[in-house]
Design an enzyme around this catalytic site. Structure first.
Site, PDB file in Angstrom:
ATOM      1  N   LYS A  47       0.835  -1.192   0.000  1.00 58.34           N
ATOM      2  CA  LYS A  47       0.000   0.000   0.000  1.00 58.34           C
ATOM      3  C   LYS A  47       0.873   1.247   0.000  1.00 58.34           C
ATOM      4  CE  LYS A  47      -2.851  -2.524   3.258  1.00 58.34           C
ATOM      5  NZ  LYS A  47      -3.199  -2.586   4.705  1.00 58.34           N
ATOM      6  N   ASP A 104       7.534   2.955  -2.945  1.00 59.63           N
ATOM      7  CA  ASP A 104       7.801   3.963  -1.929  1.00 59.63           C
ATOM      8  C   ASP A 104       9.285   3.975  -1.549  1.00 59.63           C
ATOM      9  OD1 ASP A 104       7.698   1.437  -0.738  1.00 59.63           O
ATOM     10  OD2 ASP A 104       6.211   1.975   0.774  1.00 59.63           O
ATOM     11  N   ASP A 107      14.919  -0.577   0.064  1.00 56.44           N
ATOM     12  CA  ASP A 107      15.668  -0.756   1.310  1.00 56.44           C
ATOM     13  C   ASP A 107      16.745  -1.809   1.064  1.00 56.44           C
ATOM     14  OD1 ASP A 107      16.439  -1.403   3.964  1.00 56.44           O
ATOM     15  OD2 ASP A 107      14.503  -0.849   4.757  1.00 56.44           O
ATOM     16  N   VAL A 157      11.769   4.919   8.405  1.00 59.79           N
ATOM     17  CA  VAL A 157      10.995   6.133   8.156  1.00 59.79           C
ATOM     18  C   VAL A 157       9.518   5.799   7.951  1.00 59.79           C
ATOM     19  CG1 VAL A 157      12.903   7.481   7.207  1.00 59.79           C
ATOM     20  CG2 VAL A 157      11.561   6.017   5.678  1.00 59.79           C
ATOM     21  N   ARG A 169       0.686   6.421   7.629  1.00 55.66           N
ATOM     22  CA  ARG A 169       0.642   6.563   6.169  1.00 55.66           C
ATOM     23  C   ARG A 169       0.127   7.939   5.756  1.00 55.66           C
ATOM     24  NH1 ARG A 169       1.513   1.465   3.865  1.00 55.66           N
ATOM     25  NH2 ARG A 169       0.601  -0.312   4.951  1.00 55.66           N
TER      26      ARG A 169
END
Ligand code: XMP
Ligand code: MG
Length: 184
Positions: A47, A104, A107, A157, A169
């Protein structure tokens, strides 16, 4: 919600709303140019990428199609497990399509490298990645996104789509979560 509404849970604001929007506009202009004359399908990863996608497409000046995939790699913690599962697949047949994955955050790279392999096996014309954030120090599997919003330090984060246990969010900024929140 702003960082000011949850001050005890946030260590610092890493990226403000205007920094994010300015960078999205720059990348949108670049994507408009790079894909001029081609049909582009943006694939958002649910999401976390919902807010990036919503703002990004509105900065663009060309037609785009959007589709969504949900994968799980994290559970509810703050560490990547490396085990990726498809929770929701695309509605679109992507054979022959130019695909840009909208993520998003990059990592360890485990999720995206798996996703690229998966999408690449479906006969796409091309597949590239736009990651709003990247943690260069956390990389375990090299992934070369064509577009990166910001390189950030190796800290957890939240905000602007990114969650901890489904919270944060809806923060307008990207913030460093205070470790007490996740017991760190
Ligand atoms: P990997 O490690 O596979 O991770 O590249 C990609 C996914 O893990 C989540 N992720 C985070 N979520 N704050 C978050 O809220 C973070 O700092 C963070 N780092 C990784 C995210 O869902 C991403 O798609
Ligand atoms: Mg994600």
């Amino acid at each position: 919600m702003d960082a000011d509404h949850v001050p005890s849970e946030i260590t610092s604001v890493l990226l403000t709303e205007s920094q994010i929007q300015e960078r999205l506009a720059e990348i949108a202009a670049q994507v408009d140019t790079d894909y001029a004359g081609r049909d582009l399908l943006l694939v958002g990863v649910l999401k976390g990428a919902t807010l990036v996608m919503a703002d990004f497409v509105r900065h663009m000046k060309s037609h785009v199609h959007m589709d969504w995939m949900a994968v799980s790699s994290y559970g509810s913690g703050t560490q990547s497990s490396g085990v990726v599962r498809i929770l929701k697949d695309l509605d679109t047949d992507i054979a022959g399509r130019h695909v840009l994955v909208v993520e998003d955050i990059l990592d360890t790279g485990l999720t995206l490298s798996w996703l690229l392999k998966n999408l690449g096996s479906r006969g796409v014309a091309s597949v590239e990645v736009f990651a709003l954030l990247r943690k260069p120090e956390a990389v375990k599997v090299p992934v070369s996104p064509r577009y990166v919003g910001f390189d950030i330090p190796n800290v957890f984060v939240v905000g602007y789509g990114l969650d901890y246990n489904e919270r944060y969010r809806n923060l307008r900024e990207i913030c460093v979560l205070d470790p007490w929140v996740y017991g760190g």
